[in-house]
Design a protein around this motif. Structure first.
Motif, PDB file in Angstrom:
ATOM      1  N   GLY A  16      24.539   0.573 -69.279  1.00 11.83           N
ATOM      2  CA  GLY A  16      24.658  -0.715 -68.606  1.00 11.83           C
ATOM      3  C   GLY A  16      25.537  -0.636 -67.367  1.00 11.83           C
ATOM      4  O   GLY A  16      25.203  -1.192 -66.316  1.00 11.83           O
ATOM      5  N   GLN A  55      20.074  -3.015 -67.980  1.00  8.71           N
ATOM      6  CA  GLN A  55      21.234  -3.768 -68.451  1.00  8.71           C
ATOM      7  C   GLN A  55      20.850  -4.764 -69.537  1.00  8.71           C
ATOM      8  O   GLN A  55      21.604  -4.980 -70.485  1.00  8.71           O
ATOM      9  CB  GLN A  55      21.899  -4.519 -67.290  1.00  8.71           C
ATOM     10  N   PHE A  74      26.287  -7.417 -70.231  1.00  6.61           N
ATOM     11  CA  PHE A  74      25.100  -6.673 -69.813  1.00  6.61           C
ATOM     12  C   PHE A  74      23.851  -7.541 -69.776  1.00  6.61           C
ATOM     13  O   PHE A  74      23.029  -7.429 -68.862  1.00  6.61           O
ATOM     14  CB  PHE A  74      24.871  -5.451 -70.698  1.00  6.61           C
TER      15      PHE A  74
END
Length: 193
Positions: A16, A55, A74
């Motif tokens: 992420g 992400q 994220f």
């Protein structure tokens, strides 16, 4: 019959952070004036895939690990990059977005990032710095859009933010593989109870 324990999963944090850091560095290079604005098309595939989708996936895996901060961060910033992609690619069909509209978009992300930044007081110093500079970046970019001025200062702070995120991702990879701290991230400012 005994209950089966869920399988352990790898730490999604470095993925992420890498998706965020790399995409942020490329966009911030444009905002800082290191690359021409016409190069925005280079950012868009990253925004949709690495910054956005990777992400978003990292956020879902953080939920699986029980990490509320990582899951919220994220997932949210993955959605930010997907929204950025849609904003830039659909701007002509939406009508021209005003500086005030984009400024409000960035201001709200700045407010969100500010409260996430407060959460980093209980995490490591590297994440503290990522979120500190990301908060500053969003507010500087919002001001630039509201005032119609150059986003270059926000671009430079964004570039620093992206580099810090890449460093933190790098630390996560190296430290996990070495099974010890090789790349320091620093202790938290406040100690969790």
């Amino acid at each position: 019959m005994s209950e089966k324990k869920p399988d352990a999963i790898a730490d999604p944090g470095p993925l992420g952070l890498a998706g965020f850091g790399l995409t942020t560095c490329v966009l911030s290079s444009i905002n800082a004036g290191l690359l021409p604005g016409a190069d925005i098309g280079v950012v868009l595939p990253l925004a949709l895939t690495y910054g956005g989708t990777s992400q978003l996936l990292a956020g879902m895996w953080e939920f699986r690990k029980g990490n509320t901060f990582g899951a919220t961060a994220f997932t949210s910033y993955g959605a930010f990059w997907i929204a950025f992609y849609l904003l830039v690619t659909h701007i002509s069909s939406l009508g021209s977005a005003t500086g005030a509209g984009v400024g409000m978009f960035l201001l709200m992300w700045g407010i969100f990032t500010l409260y996430m930044f407060i959460g980093t007081l209980y995490l490591n110093r590297a994440l503290f710095l990522v979120f500190l500079f990301l908060t500053i970046t969003f507010f500087l970019l919002a001001i630039a859009n509201f005032s119609g001025s150059s986003p270059s200062i926000g671009g430079w702070t964004g570039l620093l933010t992206g580099i810090l995120a890449l460093y933190t991702s790098f630390a996560g990879i190296v430290n996990t593989n070495a099974n010890r701290v090789v790349v320091p991230v620093g202790s938290s400012i406040l100690k969790p109870r």
